[in-house]
Scaffold this active site. Sequence first.
Site, mmCIF file in Angstrom:
data_model
loop_
_atom_site.group_PDB
_atom_site.id
_atom_site.type_symbol
_atom_site.label_atom_id
_atom_site.label_comp_id
_atom_site.label_asym_id
_atom_site.label_seq_id
_atom_site.Cartn_x
_atom_site.Cartn_y
_atom_site.Cartn_z
ATOM 1 C CG HIS A 180 32.506 37.686 41.638
ATOM 2 N ND1 HIS A 180 31.939 38.287 40.541
ATOM 3 C CD2 HIS A 180 33.550 36.959 41.180
ATOM 4 C CE1 HIS A 180 32.615 37.921 39.462
ATOM 5 N NE2 HIS A 180 33.593 37.121 39.819
ATOM 6 C CG HIS A 242 37.819 37.127 41.675
ATOM 7 N ND1 HIS A 242 38.097 38.103 40.757
ATOM 8 C CD2 HIS A 242 36.845 36.354 41.132
ATOM 9 C CE1 HIS A 242 37.312 37.914 39.691
ATOM 10 N NE2 HIS A 242 36.562 36.861 39.894
HETATM 11 CO CO CO Z 1 35.047 36.390 38.597
#
Ligand code: CO
Length: 296
Positions: A180, A242
Site C-alpha cells: 500500500h 487496490h
Molecule cells: Co488505500
Amino acid sequence: MFLSRLTRWSTTLLLLLVLALPAFAGHGKNGAEREGILLVAFGTTVPEARAAFDNIEEEVRKAFPDTEIRWAYSAKQVRRTIKENEGTALLSPASALARMGDEGFTHVAVQSLHTIPGAEFHDLIRTVAAFRNMPKGTRTVTLGEALLSSPDDMEKAAKALVSTFPAERKKTDAVVLMGHGTHHPANIYYPGLQYYLSKVEPNAFVGTVEGAPSLEDVVNELKARKARTVWLMPLMAVAGDHARNDMAGPEPESWKSVLEKEGFTVHTILRGTGEFDAITAIWVDHLRDAFSRLNQ
Ligand code: CO
C-alpha cells in the site's frame, strides 16, 4: 529479638498479601474469566477478497480451538460502503472491544492484520490503550504486532513471501509485490523488506501504491536486472480494490498496463497474503505472543 520477629512477621504478612492480590484481581464478581480474540483488519469492499479473512480465521481457530474469535475493521470508509452495499454493519475496533467488555470478556488479545505498523496500527495502539482503562470493561487487553515488525519477522516474512510465488514462474522471471505505502514513517518497512527479500530472491521487488519505492523505482530495478516477464502480487492481506484496480486493472495507469507498455510480459495473481498459510503463520505467532501476555 522481638523487633526482628516483628519484622519477620510483617514480611510474611506482606508476602501473603502480595501473593493473594493477583488471585483477587484475577476474579470478577462471579469469579468467571472469559478470554477472547479480536482480529482487526483494514477491511475490503470486495466480497471475493474476503477469502483471506476466512483463511486467517481458520488458521487462528487451529491455534486457539477453545477461544472465541471476533472481528473488527479499522477502515471507516470500508465499513460505510459495506453497510450501503450489503446492509451489514461491521464493527470498528472500539465498538468490538466495548461489546466484548459488556459481554463479560475479561481478557482480550487483539491481533492487527495490518502489513506494517503504520497509521492504522498506531490508531489501534491508542484504542487498545483506552480500553485498558475502561471501568467495568475488559480487565486485560493486549495487542499483537502487524505482519512486519522485528528484524526476525522481516526475515521470516521474506522467506514466506517467496514460498508463495507461483510454481509456473521461471527463476529468471521477476516478481513484484505491490504494497500500500503510506505517508507514515513506518513506510520504511517496504524498503526494509526489500533488503531481506533480495537475500532470498534477487528477482523479487517491493513497490507501493502511495509511498516508496514507487512503481517507477520498480521499473528501473526490473530494467537493471534485464527482466522480461513480471509476476504481480499484492503485498496486502486481501486482494481487494487496490489489487484489482491499481495493480491488475485494465486502466492505462494500472501497474499491469504500465509494465506492459514498458515491454514486459505481465502475469497477475489476485490473492492476498492472508490467503497463504505461510504468511498467516506470522500473524498467528504475533497473536500467540499477545495471548501469552494476557496473564502476565
Ligand atoms: Co488505500
